[in-house]
Design an enzyme around this catalytic site. Structure first.
Site, short mmCIF file in Angstrom:
data_model
loop_
_atom_site.label_atom_id
_atom_site.label_comp_id
_atom_site.label_asym_id
_atom_site.label_seq_id
_atom_site.Cartn_x
_atom_site.Cartn_y
_atom_site.Cartn_z
N PHE A 1 3.34 12.64 32.12
CA PHE A 1 4.28 11.65 32.64
C PHE A 1 4.18 10.21 31.87
CE2 PHE A 1 0.52 11.31 35.24
CZ PHE A 1 0.32 9.97 35.41
N SER A 2 3.57 10.44 30.71
CA SER A 2 3.69 9.25 29.86
C SER A 2 3.78 9.26 28.46
CB SER A 2 2.22 8.34 30.24
OG SER A 2 1.31 9.29 29.69
N GLU B 1 -8.65 9.27 16.78
CA GLU B 1 -9.84 9.51 17.71
C GLU B 1 -10.90 10.11 17.01
OE1 GLU B 1 -7.83 13.88 19.14
OE2 GLU B 1 -7.00 12.03 20.19
N ASP C 1 -14.45 12.00 32.17
CA ASP C 1 -13.83 12.81 31.07
C ASP C 1 -14.30 12.26 29.85
OD1 ASP C 1 -12.25 14.89 30.22
OD2 ASP C 1 -10.50 13.77 30.50
N LEU D 1 -4.73 -1.37 20.47
CA LEU D 1 -4.25 -0.38 19.35
C LEU D 1 -5.53 0.05 18.86
CD1 LEU D 1 -2.07 1.32 18.06
CD2 LEU D 1 -2.09 -0.48 16.16
N ALA D 2 -5.59 1.21 18.85
CA ALA D 2 -6.87 1.84 17.97
C ALA D 2 -6.22 2.62 16.64
CB ALA D 2 -7.75 2.78 18.87
#
EC number: 2.7.11.1
Length: 551
Positions: free
Chosen positions: A66-67, A140, A179, A135-136
């Site tokens: 939802f994003s 990841e 998580d 901001l990265a």
């Protein structure tokens, strides 16, 4: 308050926020402080300061149920951010307000620590919520594991230290992440770690903030199958030590190339976790072995604490005081100093284990008796592990994404105890009068007249395909089901679309459309049962022919 009738969230339910340091760094007076509960509905506390109009929105760099996360540029400062845009209507409809608040409140509590992704602002309009995040730009951790397969020992040591330092700070603030995994560990412009995705975090009450790492708290099944700790599976509890278990899994994956506990389905993964069934490559640096042997323990109280881990020989060269100002080592593959070949690892791929299947399996696993595993683990000072040369064959990610609630555990009560659910997924079911002529699926205008109903499809190990919906008082029941092994059942997959297939029995036909748009993840399982039905029908026909010939 939430206006459920009109699917709206008042601004008092999700008050706006601005990071005080954002203004202080610019010599400005911050007119907004973290909001209290006495907020006037319908007003925006920082709407006059920040709004969507203040940013130039760019590409989508991440998305969820939802994003969406978009790269954005502040029109005044021209500084780049990552803005998470959340759909208010969906949040209310799916009862996600709690998780949206958890993410915001966790990040507000952790703001300012260099290893945590920073939240600068939240604001909203009538339809959307906006989280302005740090901001990265370097992506990841998972993408580097996929690229290099085995990370260099210096890389593993440095980034493991930064992750551990971030976990230590989280726990000191009363936050359990729940998580931790490579997908939730990002890198900033200087290649320093940024932990993100706090939607499933657990915020501890103030009196438990300084509790021991092994103190347990009730928890629903959230997280990712390969990284969950044993206590979540056996007792439905979580502790600070659960994050350290996940930390060990991430470090293992950085240096080996795959998670320590992996399997073709959640049950296999959970059994390996509970029996501490993992392997160590022969080329593993000897100093790192204690990290795994002291953290991969069934009981949280038997695991090393953060302070103890820092004293391990593997981290002997780490200077903890200035860790975040050091230049990270170059990201590169592991290069052994001795002439031993590393066998080629098979191509990386994600498993077909769905989030729903993982949650279902966890529920079933938690209800099973695992006392023998715990007693065995308590008798062992150190778990026994095998050493081998080749890296593990493959690994997958049965991921429960942020804000995504686990599938209702009552699903397992809807099928006989002798059956196991091997697949569960959200689908749209459209009844049609009969199989379309020439096996053609409806398209164009005809699709508009199909009555689509959203259901959860359950596939069991005996070929039962059931469709679950909710009745009064949120009661779950099976609305319809078919036996895929029945020779009268026809299954047809659309050759022109990977998101739908058709089922027909003697009475009715249905078009099944997967909500995620991909039926290939369970196509082979369904066809396997259908093939069994075909072979039975073929044998039956042959027997009838033989009987007729004898007559």
């Amino acid at each position: 308050m939430m206006d459920l009738e009109h699917k709206r969230i008042s601004r008092s339910t999700l008050p706006d926020y601005a990071d005080p340091d954002y203004f202080e760094a610019r010599g400005e007076r911050n007119p907004v402080k973290p909001q209290s509960s006495n907020v006037v509905p319908g007003t925006s506390h920082i709407g006059s300061i920040k709004s969507p109009a203040d940013y130039v929105f760019g590409d989508i760099i991440g998305d969820g149920s939802f994003s969406k996360v978009r790269r954005a540029t502040d029109k005044k400062s021209w500084k780049e951010y990552a803005i998470k845009v959340l759909d208010k209507k969906y949040i209310v409809k799916e009862n996600k307000v709690k998780y949206v608040n958890i993410e915001r409140d966790s990040m507000m509590r952790l703001n300012g620590f260099p290893g945590i992704s920073r939240l600068f602002h939240t604001f909203q309009d009538d339809l959307k919520l906006y989280y302005v995040l740090e901001l990265a730009p370097n992506g990841e951790l998972l993408q580097y594991i996929k690229k290099y397969r085995f990370l260099d020992e210096n890389c593993v040591r440095f980034y493991a230290a930064e992750i551990l330092s971030s976990i230590e700070y989280m726990h000191s603030c009363g936050i359990i992440h729940r998580d931790l995994k490579p997908e939730n560990i990002l890198f900033d412009g200087n290649m320093h770690v940024k932990i993100t995705d706090f939607g499933t975090a657990k915020i501890l009450p103030p009196k438990y903030v300084n509790s021991p790492d092994y103190t347990t708290f009730p928890s629903s099944f959230v997280g990712t199958a390969e990284y969950v700790a044993p206590e979540l599976l056996s007792r439905q509890v979580v502790s600070k030590s659960s994050d350290l278990w996940a930390f060990a899994c991430v470090v293992y994956q950085m240096i080996v190339g795959s998670p320590p506990f992996h399997g073709s389905n959640p049950n296999n993964i959970f059994k390996k976790i509970m029996s501490l069934e993992y392997e160590l490559p022969k080329l593993l640096p000897p100093d790192i072995v204690p990290l795994f042997s002291h953290l991969f323990r069934i009981q949280p109280s038997d695991r090393s604490t953060t302070q103890q881990i820092k004293q391990f020989p593997f981290f002997a060269t780490i200077t903890w005081d200035n860790l975040w100002t050091q230049d990270p080592p170059p990201m590169q593959s592991f290069r052994p100093n001795y002439n031993i070949a590393i066998p080629n690892a098979p191509a990386y791929y994600r498993s077909n284990v769905t989030a729903a299947a993982a949650a279902n399996a966890a529920a079933a696993f938690a209800s099973a008796s695992i006392v023998k595993h715990q007693e065995t683990a308590r008798r062992q000072e150190l778990p026994t592990v095998n050493r081998f040369t080749a890296p593990t064959a493959h690994y997958g990610y049965a991921s429960l994404r942020s804000h995504q609630m686990p599938v209702d555990r009552l699903y397992y009560k809807l099928v006989p105890s002798s059956e196991s659910i091997i697949e569960s997924t959200s689908v749209f079911v459209s009844p049609i009068p009969s199989v379309p002529e020439g096996n053609k699926f409806p398209s164009g205008l005809s699709k508009m007249f199909l009555k689509r109903k959203q259901r959860v499809m359950l596939l069991t190990d005996v070929g039962r395909c059931a469709f679950v919906c909710k009745g009064k008082h949120e009661r779950l029941f099976i609305e319809m089901e078919v036996n895929l092994k029945d020779s009268s059942v026809v299954v047809i997959f659309d050759e022109n679309s990977s998101k739908r297939f058709l089922i027909e029995d003697k009475v009715q036909s249905w078009i099944i459309e997967d909500s995620s748009g991909d039926v290939t993840k369970y196509k082979d399982k369904i066809l396997k049962f259908a093939d069994v039905a075909s072979s039975h029908q073929s044998r039956s026909s042959e027997e009838n022919v033989e009987e007729n010939e004898e007559e």
